[in-house]
Design an enzyme around this catalytic site. Structure first.
Site, PDB file in Angstrom:
ATOM      1  CE1 TYR A   1       2.909  13.965   1.793  1.00  0.00           C
ATOM      2  CE2 TYR A   1       1.711  12.374   0.456  1.00  0.00           C
ATOM      3  CZ  TYR A   1       2.524  13.480   0.546  1.00  0.00           C
ATOM      4  OH  TYR A   1       2.950  14.116  -0.600  1.00  0.00           O
TER       5      TYR A   1
ATOM      6  CB  SER B   1       0.290  14.565  -2.791  1.00  0.00           C
ATOM      7  OG  SER B   1       0.430  13.187  -3.027  1.00  0.00           O
TER       8      SER B   1
END
Length: 264
Positions: A154, A141
């Site tokens: 995250y 990501s």
């Protein structure tokens, strides 16, 4: 240029929805035999029926199981058989104030987003190396590089995936197997819609909410919109193919220009 994955078997984890589902469909359309994975056997069967209804030529098999533990991973691998293309897509995300992330949450994000990928690579990479061909893709990501203040746990897990990808690429050096990560930018999925509405006015229509989210929380995006899952899938299909034989150990961006850097 034609992407041909005929004769290849691919496993896409977390492929019953969102980016994973789009990747599975795209790989199948390129000729691969694709294992659909999710925790629920019923959900997996339903998604396979839907994907085959869209295109009867798709060769899809059911590989239900929870890959966040060894027993579940073993069941998924047994259902799939020899794997030529492994796409570690499974992941969780959510917002938590930085100082309120508990030890348990730190561990959970690492276990699901990182260790599940490591476990499957450890099980499949030897076979790929012995056959002289294989592709491993870890879906990372933009948050791996641009750590979001609202979910640093995250971001940490996705940064770790970049290290995992580079390290295993070195292990596979010279074998015909490539290992890469894909830096996916803000993408339009059902889960992301929920996330967007956590950060902007929940009464706004979706198109307006999306624009407001990008303006307030992702202003550096050059695309200035959310990425569609199929756009991520197209890059994964290329990296999964023989055409990408010289790309390994890389973090390849499909981020809409969100990461403010002139190098990958």
């Amino acid at each position: 240029m034609r992407i041909d994955l005929g004769g290849k078997t691919a496993l896409v984890t977390g492929s019953t929805q969102g980016i994973g589902r789009a990747i599975a469909a795209t790989l199948a359309d390129a000729g691969a035999r694709v294992a659909i994975n999710g925790r629920s056997a019923d959900t997996v069967a339903s998604v396979i029926a839907e994907l085959q209804a869209e295109s009867t030529d798709r060769d899809l098999i059911a590989a239900p199981g929870d890959v966040t533990n060894q027993a579940g991973a073993d069941a998924v691998l047994a259902a799939t058989g020899d794997i030529d293309v492994l796409v570690n897509n499974l992941g969780i995300f959510g917002t938590t104030d930085a100082l309120e992330i508990t030890d348990e949450e730190w561990r959970r994000y690492f276990d699901v987003n990182v260790l599940s990928a490591v476990r499957l690579i450890r099980e499949t990479l030897p076979g790929m190396k012995s056959r002289g061909w294989g592709r491993v893709l870890n879906i990372a990501s933009d948050s791996a590089v641009v750590i979001p203040a609202e979910m640093i746990h995250y971001g940490m897990s996705k940064t770790a995936l970049l290290a995992v990808s580079r390290g295993f690429a070195k292990d596979a050096a010279g074998t015909g197997v490539t290992v890469n990560s894909v830096l996916a930018g803000p993408t339009h999925t059902g889960g992301v819609e929920t996330f967007v509405y956590e950060l902007v006015d929940s009464t706004l229509p979706w198109d307006e909410a999306q624009r407001e989210f990008m303006r307030l929380h992702r202003p550096q995006s050059l695309l200035q919109r959310l990425i569609e899952p199929e756009e991520i899938a197209n890059m994964v299909a290329y990296l999964s193919s023989p055409l990408a034989s010289a790309t390994t150990g890389a973090a390849v961006r499909v981020d809409g220009g969100y990461i403010d850097s002139i190098v990958p």
